[in-house]
Design a protein around this motif. Sequence first.
Motif, PDB file in Angstrom:
ATOM      1  N   SER A  87      50.044  51.953   7.548  1.00 31.68           N
ATOM      2  CA  SER A  87      48.832  52.119   6.754  1.00 31.68           C
ATOM      3  C   SER A  87      47.737  51.208   7.297  1.00 31.68           C
ATOM      4  O   SER A  87      47.882  49.990   7.327  1.00 31.68           O
ATOM      5  N   LYS A  88      46.660  51.829   7.776  1.00 33.27           N
ATOM      6  CA  LYS A  88      45.602  51.069   8.430  1.00 33.27           C
ATOM      7  C   LYS A  88      44.929  50.116   7.440  1.00 33.27           C
ATOM      8  O   LYS A  88      44.532  49.013   7.798  1.00 33.27           O
ATOM      9  N   TRP A  89      44.829  50.567   6.179  1.00 29.00           N
ATOM     10  CA  TRP A  89      44.111  49.752   5.186  1.00 29.00           C
ATOM     11  C   TRP A  89      44.867  48.464   4.876  1.00 29.00           C
ATOM     12  O   TRP A  89      44.276  47.391   4.837  1.00 29.00           O
ATOM     13  N   SER A 133      49.573  46.111  13.718  1.00 30.19           N
ATOM     14  CA  SER A 133      49.219  47.536  13.645  1.00 30.19           C
ATOM     15  C   SER A 133      50.370  48.428  14.096  1.00 30.19           C
ATOM     16  O   SER A 133      50.421  49.598  13.728  1.00 30.19           O
ATOM     17  N   GLN A 139      44.604  46.113   7.946  1.00 31.70           N
ATOM     18  CA  GLN A 139      43.303  45.451   8.033  1.00 31.70           C
ATOM     19  C   GLN A 139      43.120  44.437   6.915  1.00 31.70           C
ATOM     20  O   GLN A 139      42.559  43.362   7.110  1.00 31.70           O
ATOM     21  N   GLY A 140      43.619  44.799   5.717  1.00 32.49           N
ATOM     22  CA  GLY A 140      43.506  43.882   4.586  1.00 32.49           C
ATOM     23  C   GLY A 140      44.193  42.566   4.878  1.00 32.49           C
ATOM     24  O   GLY A 140      43.620  41.487   4.670  1.00 32.49           O
TER      25      GLY A 140
END
Lengths: 285, 292
Positions: free
Chosen positions: A120-122, A115, A125-126
């Motif tokens: 980009s958080k997406w 992180s 997480q992906g």
Amino acid sequence: MLEAGMLEATYASAVSARRMRSIQGAAVLIIAIGLACWAAEVRPLTLISKIGNFTSYIDRMFQLESGARVWTDPAEWFWGLWKWLGLLRDTLLMAYVGTLAGAFIGFLFCFAASSNLMKSKWVCQGFKRLLEFNRTVPELVFALLFVYAFGLGPVPGVIAIAIHTIGAMGKLFAEVVENIDMKPVEGIAASGGTWVQQIRFAVLPQVQTNFISYTLLRFEVNVRAAAVIGFVGAGGIGDELLTSIRRFYYSDVSAIIVMLILTVMVIDYCTEKLRHRLLGGEVHA
Amino acid sequence: MSASLPTSSRRDAMLADAAGLAERHAALLGPAWRSELTGWIVAAALFALFCFGLWQLGFTFTMLTHGGSQMLVILQVMLPPNPETWARVVFYLGQLAETLGIAFLGTLIAAIIAFPLGFLAARNVVSNLFIHVIARRVFDTVRAIDVLIWALLWINVVGLGPFAGVLAIACSDIGSFAKLFSEAIEASDRKAVEGVLSSGGTWTQAVRYGVLPQVLPVITSQVLYYFESNTRSATIIGIVGAGGIGLSLSEMIRTVEWQQVSFIVVLMLITVSAIDYVSTLLRRSIIGPSSI
């Protein structure tokens, strides 16, 4: 007087409350044991009546076909030594190739799953979910599927090990990366370095010993996995062991297990020595 | 002296003494070719072994492309996961319960047997070095045998079914538990034991009131952690016939029922994640968030 009485009452109530909690805990545990025994079809009577089978099985494992003890005739006990050593070499190679390929891909993925580097958080997480999937599905399940797709042999085994390793290593690597000192990264970003340059010159120097140490640990784990992945036809010595167990070649079973134990111990010892040298005896990862 | 000089004049002084500096710090300023070369040689050796492995294990390009395309076809057929009938769902859930039962009982039996063994192998409880070394070696040997091998051996003794799985998990974990327990006991504080002994307590009382309260939280947390990992093991020992959901999984793969396969895999993932979640919560409440 009164105070002492109150104190005693408080003490008694505290003790009884604790006792009550212990009793409740024990009750929950007993219920769970009962349910589990029922679900797992535990049959203590079968165990007691057949425990003789176990001891006699062990006994026969250390008996040659002639009835003599195995250690009286090591040449006869290890009659298939060269064949088994070849299979062991394949097993070790499977673990090695799987570990290296998995660690490399896990290494590429871990930066996208950290992180602090992936803004980009997406995406972050992906990648985290992808790694989680890879390590939660057991190797043997992957191996079963791949044996169907690739055919019998070591190739599906290696791929199964590699995929599981990607998940396990990627997660550990990402955790290491998330704990680094961010100042060097900011320094390189401030002087115009690209994302790749930030990773190469600011992140890598901080994490490389940990990465190598984790990879060595994973190699140990994967040697054990490669030894049994042959049970589903995915190469290595597991296939031979399964055949010996199913066909009741008792002394072969013990010979192969002895060789496996020795191999695992030697590998454990060597990787531990290597890791200690790498870490300079300062940290025990 | 030098610290008080302005930066520019310090720079001039260093430049004037460049030759001397280079001589005094040859190791730092010289080319790093020696360590770099070692790095490249190691990398080349690792890569060569990797290529040899690929060749020896029979990797070929056509095989990979063929297998890969086959795998893509299977993936397409797998989605979406579909159990077809409710009876199947109930059946799988029953097998999942069996899986959890196997993991739970196996872990519990291993912990109960390993508990006294842990004391036997702890240097501060049994000070005989011979017993200590022998015990550790035996634990290592037991640990080196994989749970699937134990499962195959126990199937020969008690027959196919979940009970063999319970015994297999118990056997494979006794070694690990005994080792971990003995380490926890060795790390415990001696003062409590000395206190009990000095106030006239016996050896058993010292262990009960001096050691146990210290090690019980650690041990419980380790047992829970192993329960998590045994849940994963229990899902696969069915593949060799020792009970649990693995049996259905391998059967469905053999009969090429891909939608059932993906349904079972999803069920396995949910169960493992749920157990991980619950056990992390429990461990946190037992030993506090910091030590996980």
